[in-house]
Design an enzyme around this catalytic site. Sequence first.
Site, PDB file in Angstrom:
ATOM      1  NE  ARG A  85      -4.190   1.910   1.844  1.00  0.00           N
ATOM      2  CZ  ARG A  85      -4.238   3.094   2.990  1.00  0.00           C
ATOM      3  NH1 ARG A  85      -3.855   2.834   4.231  1.00  0.00           N
ATOM      4  NH2 ARG A  85      -5.269   3.920   2.680  1.00  0.00           N
TER       5      ARG A  85
ATOM      6  CG  HIS B  93      -1.387   5.323  -0.786  1.00  0.00           C
ATOM      7  ND1 HIS B  93      -1.955   6.055   0.037  1.00  0.00           N
ATOM      8  CD2 HIS B  93      -1.728   4.404  -1.283  1.00  0.00           C
ATOM      9  CE1 HIS B  93      -3.263   5.515   0.023  1.00  0.00           C
ATOM     10  NE2 HIS B  93      -3.070   4.416  -0.556  1.00  0.00           N
TER      11      HIS B  93
ATOM     12  CG  ASN C 296      -0.626   9.506   1.642  1.00  0.00           C
ATOM     13  OD1 ASN C 296      -1.131   8.365   0.901  1.00  0.00           O
ATOM     14  ND2 ASN C 296       0.171  10.611   1.004  1.00  0.00           N
TER      15      ASN C 296
ATOM     16  CG  HIS D  41      -7.676  -3.797  -1.875  1.00  0.00           C
ATOM     17  ND1 HIS D  41      -8.965  -2.990  -2.266  1.00  0.00           N
ATOM     18  CD2 HIS D  41      -6.769  -2.956  -1.322  1.00  0.00           C
ATOM     19  CE1 HIS D  41      -8.272  -1.477  -1.952  1.00  0.00           C
ATOM     20  NE2 HIS D  41      -7.119  -1.734  -1.593  1.00  0.00           N
TER      21      HIS D  41
END
Length: 290
Positions: free
Chosen positions: A17, A21, A52, A150
């Site tokens: 993740r 980002h 974030n 995911h």
Amino acid sequence: MAQIFAAHSDTPPALLRLLFHDCFIQGCDASILLDDSNESTNRSAEKLAIPNQTLKGFDKVEKIKEELEKACPGVVSCADILVLATRDGIVLAGGPFYPVFTGRRDSNQSYFQEAMDDIPKPDGNITQTLGLFTLRGFNERETVSLLGGHSIGKISCEFIQGRLFNFSGTGQPDPSIASDFLDEMRRNCQDSGNSSNGTASPPMVSRAMSELTLGMTYYQGLSSSVSSGSAFDTHYYQSLLQGRGLLFSDQQLMAEEKTERLVRAYASDDGSTFQIDFARSMMKMRPSVS
Ligand code: HEM
């Protein structure tokens, strides 16, 4: 990475993740790691942007950097560390291996506003999600495969409560949630009373107590139809077919024919098509924008 993983098996999803980002905003330049704001522009650091604020894994990148600096000072950038550690973490978590280039340079610029605007939102509809990925050069197939990230990790209740109790201010749940799954999720994610109306989490919503483990939740719901084994298999896509996506933005992959077709394709074999596509899409994460 193997040592870190042995002690903290939740590291691969955290790093994946974090990398997503980082790379989504101005490329994979480790700008997500910077603490300082840009002095010249008087803006906040990218890592403080709302999407974030729930990132994890910073300490793991720092630990690897420390070790590398001892062995080989000033050579390996944090951007390369994040890319390589994530790649190895994915393999440790049962995902595909893919080759990556090295030689990325760390940014000294932080992009707060772009992170606020352009990191996809959990309440985003399919048009919004595809739009943001298209701008970064990902087509529909690549986008649907990347969302398969995911398949691993956890999602906090704060991102789901709006769907469960007050979707878009209706006071009703999101109708796209399968009813048995709604009951299951409500048992795991109680109404906090302050959940928003299915729109983006406001900055001050406190982190809910509980989290849903992505793989585990899907496995529980699908125990008879999904074989156990690697988390990087078809369970994420199977769950979407059954109306059991956790985030609204996940379930939205079923809202358009072209993305639905891809979900069906990824759900329909042993997971190898997803793994191949996921690996290819990860390789497309850009070093930097310049
Ligand atoms: C529409 C696009 C996306 C949205 C709206 C989204 C949103 C989210 C949210 C809200 C969480 C939960 C964070 C928390 O509870 O702290 C999450 C977790 C996660 N996301 Fe995404 N995400 C998207 C795309 C992606 C992509 C493309 C990847 C990777 C390629 C990814 C990887 C992950 C992982 C691995 C986790 C679990 C993190 C952990 O357990 O530490 N996401 N995402």
